[in-house]
Design an enzyme around this catalytic site. Sequence first.
Site, PDB file in Angstrom:
ATOM      1  N   TRP A   1      -3.673  -5.199   2.269  1.00  0.00           N
ATOM      2  CA  TRP A   1      -4.182  -6.511   2.732  1.00  0.00           C
ATOM      3  C   TRP A   1      -3.197  -7.185   3.660  1.00  0.00           C
ATOM      4  O   TRP A   1      -3.587  -7.929   4.555  1.00  0.00           O
ATOM      5  CB  TRP A   1      -4.517  -7.387   1.518  1.00  0.00           C
ATOM      6  CG  TRP A   1      -5.544  -6.763   0.639  1.00  0.00           C
ATOM      7  CD1 TRP A   1      -5.407  -6.391  -0.669  1.00  0.00           C
ATOM      8  CD2 TRP A   1      -6.888  -6.374   1.010  1.00  0.00           C
ATOM      9  NE1 TRP A   1      -6.568  -5.817  -1.135  1.00  0.00           N
ATOM     10  CE2 TRP A   1      -7.486  -5.797  -0.130  1.00  0.00           C
ATOM     11  CE3 TRP A   1      -7.629  -6.466   2.190  1.00  0.00           C
ATOM     12  CZ2 TRP A   1      -8.808  -5.305  -0.115  1.00  0.00           C
ATOM     13  CZ3 TRP A   1      -8.939  -5.984   2.208  1.00  0.00           C
ATOM     14  CH2 TRP A   1      -9.514  -5.420   1.058  1.00  0.00           C
ATOM     15  N   ASP A   2      -1.907  -6.929   3.450  1.00  0.00           N
ATOM     16  CA  ASP A   2      -0.916  -7.450   4.404  1.00  0.00           C
ATOM     17  C   ASP A   2      -1.179  -6.892   5.807  1.00  0.00           C
ATOM     18  O   ASP A   2      -1.129  -7.624   6.794  1.00  0.00           O
ATOM     19  CB  ASP A   2       0.492  -7.018   3.979  1.00  0.00           C
ATOM     20  CG  ASP A   2       1.121  -7.964   2.961  1.00  0.00           C
ATOM     21  OD1 ASP A   2       0.662  -9.109   2.826  1.00  0.00           O
ATOM     22  OD2 ASP A   2       2.090  -7.536   2.306  1.00  0.00           O
ATOM     23  N   LEU A   3      -1.420  -5.588   5.868  1.00  0.00           N
ATOM     24  CA  LEU A   3      -1.616  -4.972   7.182  1.00  0.00           C
ATOM     25  C   LEU A   3      -2.929  -5.437   7.811  1.00  0.00           C
ATOM     26  O   LEU A   3      -2.984  -5.703   9.021  1.00  0.00           O
ATOM     27  CB  LEU A   3      -1.583  -3.448   7.058  1.00  0.00           C
ATOM     28  CG  LEU A   3      -0.259  -2.847   6.565  1.00  0.00           C
ATOM     29  CD1 LEU A   3      -0.375  -1.321   6.455  1.00  0.00           C
ATOM     30  CD2 LEU A   3       0.903  -3.211   7.486  1.00  0.00           C
TER      31      LEU A   3
END
Lengths: 394, 394
Positions: free
Chosen positions: A158-160
């Site tokens: 989800w960060d990416l």
Amino acid sequence: MTPLHGLRIIECASFVAAPSACMTLAQLGADVIRVDPIGGAADYRRWPVAPSGTSLYWTALNRGKRSVAVNMRSDEGRELVTALVAEAGILVDNVVGRRWMSYENLSARRADLIHLHLQGHADGRPAVDYTVNAEVGVPTITGRESDAAPVNHVLPAWDLVTGMTVTTGVLAALHERTATGQGAYIEVALADVATAGVANLGWLGEARLRGAERPKHGNHVYGSFGTDFETADGERVMVVALTEHQWHALRKVTGTEDVFSALEPALNVDLNQEADRYRVRETIAAILRPWFAARPLPVVAEDLNSARVLWGRYRGMPELVDDPSPVLSTVDQPGIGEVPSARSPLRWGGEYGGTASAPGLGEHTETVLSDVLGLSTTEIARLHDAGVVASGEA
Amino acid sequence: MTPLHGLRIIECASFVAAPSACMTLAQLGADVIRVDPIGGAADYRRWPVAPSGTSLYWTALNRGKRSVAVNMRSDEGRELVTALVAEAGILVDNVVGRRWMSYENLSARRADLIHLHLQGHADGRPAVDYTVNAEVGVPTITGRESDAAPVNHVLPAWDLVTGMTVTTGVLAALHERTATGQGAYIEVALADVATAGVANLGWLGEARLRGAERPKHGNHVYGSFGTDFETADGERVMVVALTEHQWHALRKVTGTEDVFSALEPALNVDLNQEADRYRVRETIAAILRPWFAARPLPVVAEDLNSARVLWGRYRGMPELVDDPSPVLSTVDQPGIGEVPSARSPLRWGGEYGGTASAPGLGEHTETVLSDVLGLSTTEIARLHDAGVVASGEA
């Protein structure tokens, strides 16, 4: 490959999402200035690290940027950052509780400012990839059916995804500003990206219709046929048959056409339908397994490629380093030495762009204050002596 | 929230990455026209599906678009799609082997065309999320140390990251075209996005320095402290202490301050350093576990929130549906009924944008041929009768 040449962006952020966003913008030609507290933000020493203590993580996520170190607890430091934002006209931040860095304050200094503010939850509560992923239900359906507990995946996915959502928001706002002269205040929460992500795959619609959780299914691909096999030499491959063409290629190369033809009436399934392939996935896998188990990887690879089967080999990361893809290059990073470094995966006219090392913390403090804000050498020296800014790690 | 109002984009793509990209552009105000073969592309019936057979996946990934169905094996069909691309000026595709859809051919009809072509591998070999993830090494480090085999995660993370990389590429090219009048041919391969992804986290740099694979570590967060705990009522929570502040909050609320103070000299670690917290992660978890095991979730939640500990609860997807976040809405989707549907996680000026249902396949064939290409009713009827186009599912 510098479509964003001429753009200047101030980044006041840490960890993965916002830094990866701004690194992408730098790879596309923007002048990205990352502003950090003196001594570095909370991500400055994050693992993995080199023997020297230099963070492989921080240096990988901040390549091609300029670095400015400012004491943002001082009025003068805040004024410098505010002036940089006003000059650049684009700010990406993920900080909490800095009122002076609000859109309201900053847009008073630059009316057409584009300010993208990244959050954990949309209501301001903190969150990181690992907490968000638990909340949106992915670990609950990851792993084998026999795993009672949730299985976290190690990729901060989800960060990416959020990083690239940030670049999308900034560039959409830029398009509008170019057309209308209007700036924008854009917020995006990691938790919202994750919730939208599982909804966009149809998983929430399914949960609503089913009224219950989808069972875990190990390494199978949901709703089709795809799973992993071990080869005679102990390697592993992931084999997928999403389309009818891929399914027939797989049957043919493994010599199992007659077996599956006989199986269809016996199990009352039509294996040309991917839903039916999913229903009897364990049976299909059991029928195919001996073919893989009897052949070493080189033979498997050649046969699958000739037959145009969709597959991939499980590799370890050391192998990626030893057999680098063209998207990888190396840079000489102070504190580490030569290190694998990715270019942007976006190829412009057939070409990958370049690579760059990460800056030292505060490496560009003086040049940025001079070039962007027009401060004199004397003034910069005074700020330095007063502890308002730092050059190098100080 | 329509920064891309006035933009028109032709999408000739299927599955997750490119469709999610174009849906995002539609959510930001662009007129996205998805062009499919008559009867639908390979993703049209993908799971999850509703009892009617309507795909929850397809309808979730194609909301807010217009749908045109064309027989692209006919010369006339190809000419219609070429004309649509030339009119729109932006094409996103992930098709293989359509020479007539090459940038060379299309840009001859529209010099400033922006054409983004999505691939599996950069050399043209096919790949999907599941094969690519195996190839970049993530399943090898996912799961428990006792898991000998790789553990696939179920989230098609690279598809989602690639989708937002596609939007980033299109919007960066648009910025350049607005500034210079020049179009662009941009390629991006799913495999390159994944390789760059693991490199950007520092994982390839680590593999090179270590010369070996990082061991699996279950549900722990790498390089810091974070893991899952079970509560007295059988719920699970993910608790993370990345920063010193978070670590002290966690010690304090669990009443373990003295234990950890005594532990530091005994184990020769400084638990204010996240690297040391990672090294003794099993010990820390063992010391904290009884606190969680003694309290039901409501008590755990209240205590952790009061103490400002960073945590999240493991939820199942049915719970997300029952307790929807503001990023979710519902739409009435033909073939399904009321279904949870995500807005864009990008909030413009504090507001989420709207939601929309997905089109029926070919629902907009006639209006698009009329509005965009200016074809007469008679001409459209002829194309329909000749099987060149279809309206509705035909």
